[in-house]
Design a protein around this motif. Structure first.
Motif, mmCIF file in Angstrom:
data_model
loop_
_atom_site.group_PDB
_atom_site.id
_atom_site.type_symbol
_atom_site.label_atom_id
_atom_site.label_comp_id
_atom_site.label_asym_id
_atom_site.label_seq_id
_atom_site.Cartn_x
_atom_site.Cartn_y
_atom_site.Cartn_z
ATOM 1 N N GLN A 1 0.842 -1.042 -0.062
ATOM 2 C CA GLN A 1 -0.006 -0.085 0.079
ATOM 3 C C GLN A 1 0.814 1.384 0.077
ATOM 4 N N THR A 2 2.048 1.088 -0.033
ATOM 5 C CA THR A 2 3.030 2.238 -0.186
ATOM 6 C C THR A 2 4.107 2.110 -1.076
ATOM 7 N N GLY B 1 -3.425 -4.750 2.503
ATOM 8 C CA GLY B 1 -2.616 -4.186 3.800
ATOM 9 C C GLY B 1 -2.198 -5.819 4.412
ATOM 10 N N ASP C 1 5.209 -2.932 3.621
ATOM 11 C CA ASP C 1 4.847 -1.330 3.512
ATOM 12 C C ASP C 1 5.885 -0.748 4.392
ATOM 13 N N SER D 1 2.295 -4.766 8.686
ATOM 14 C CA SER D 1 1.163 -4.866 7.518
ATOM 15 C C SER D 1 1.433 -6.201 6.878
ATOM 16 N N ASN E 1 -2.856 -3.861 -4.198
ATOM 17 C CA ASN E 1 -3.082 -2.973 -3.238
ATOM 18 C C ASN E 1 -3.794 -3.679 -1.828
#
Length: 338
Positions: free
Chosen positions: A88-89, A119, A148, A284, A117
């Motif tokens: 997600q990053t 988590g 992440d 995560s 995407n």
């Protein structure tokens, strides 16, 4: 919840990477907010976290993890049919991390590469997706990368969030293997939980605002206790395993109190439930493979193990897998502070 059965695909190696910067939740030089922080530590079990330097990203950690994994597995760059990066990053909104990783590792242009995407459920979902796709490809090797740099999604002044989340990335070698044990998955999603664990800023809806992660801890706790035990039991039932057949249950390392409650609700003993976030925090989608590397490396590389793995979080999204792992070639933790 959706059940899925995967045949002739298995995990054969794991490498996890921790960044070098340590953040301690109670500053011994200051008594500021010490009572509140003591309460948070008591309930979460998180005493410190690892975070990236300002110039580091999940992609940077992913390169280190994958290079080590390829070396230890003795896989050539041309052997890899598929690489998926669950994060997600990402470095950029586009292109994704996976396709940049394909280039930086020197993998073949025939290697399929894309991001997902997700988590805290991302490891289990990623394992399912890589396994499904690999089973339909001519090649027999794939890499799943998960993780992440959540520390870049909040300010340290937001202590309720900042005290929980750390950074890490894991790379997992997945390959076809005839006559290996089937993997049984149970997967679910519920978008009504979106407002309770969210990064509301920095995307297309609110593009020009500094990111600030929001989490309603009570809502997360209630969701987890409601859905996760059902998912775990569905896997066990389909696999034909009793709770006491499991060597280890490794759940997403959200917080200590939550994992103990989940373990009790399913019927696991304290010896079966791995708790491994004390000095790394909630990492995560990397948290399950990171816990495997930090707590079970010697067992996973020397003997077969019956594992129940379960991830859950943002979305709401959750997934569990029952897997009988043969000995891994590598199960390595790389600590960049050393």
């Amino acid at each position: 919840m959706t059940e899925a059965l995967i045949k002739n695909i298995t995990i054969s190696g794991i490498v996890s990477v921790l960044p070098e910067v340590e953040k301690v939740n109670i500053d011994k030089q200051s008594n500021e907010n010490s009572q509140e922080m003591t309460r948070i530590i008591a309930s979460t079990g998180i005493h410190s976290r690892r975070i990236v330097k300002p110039s580091q990203t999940a992609l940077d950690l992913g390169v280190i993890a994958c290079q080590s994994l390829l070396n230890e597995m003795q896989w050539e760059a041309g052997d890899i049919s598929l690489i998926i990066f669950v994060t997600q990053t990402p470095d950029f909104p586009f292109p994704g991390n996976a396709i940049q990783l394909q280039h930086r590792l020197g993998l073949s242009k025939s290697t399929l590469a894309f991001d997902v995407n997700l988590g805290c459920s991302g490891f289990v979902y990623g394992l399912w997706q890589v396994s499904q796709l690999l089973s339909g490809l001519e090649g027999d090797k794939a890499i799943l990368v998960v993780g992440d740099t959540t520390s870049q999604q909040y300010s340290e002044s937001n202590r309720a969030v900042a005290s929980l989340f750390g950074d890490a990335v894991s790379a997992i070698a997945i390959e076809k293997r005839q006559n290996c044990e089937d993997m049984v998955f149970s997967l679910g999603s519920d978008g009504s939980g979106a407002p309770y664990l969210i990064q509301p800023y920095g995307g297309a809806r609110r593009p020009n605002t500094q990111p600030e992660l929001f989490m309603d801890g009570m809502q997360v706790f209630v969701f987890t206790l409601r859905e996760v035990p059902k998912s775990i039991n569905q896997c066990l039932d389909r696999k034909g395993w009793a709770v006491n057949d499991i060597d280890f249950c490794v759940m997403h390392q959200a917080n200590e109190m939550m994992l103990k409650r989940l373990g009790d609700k399913v019927g696991f003993t304290s010896e079966q439930v791995i708790i491994s976030m004390r000095e790394v925090g909630n990492t995560s989608s990397a948290s399950i493979p990171l816990a495997l590397c930090s707590s079970l490396s010697s067992k996973l590389t020397t003997q077969k193990n019956k594992l129940l793995l379960s991830g859950f979080g943002v979305g709401w999204s959750w997934g569990s897998v029952a897997i009988h792992l043969d000995k891994l070639t590598i199960c390595l933790l790389i600590d960049l502070s050393c």
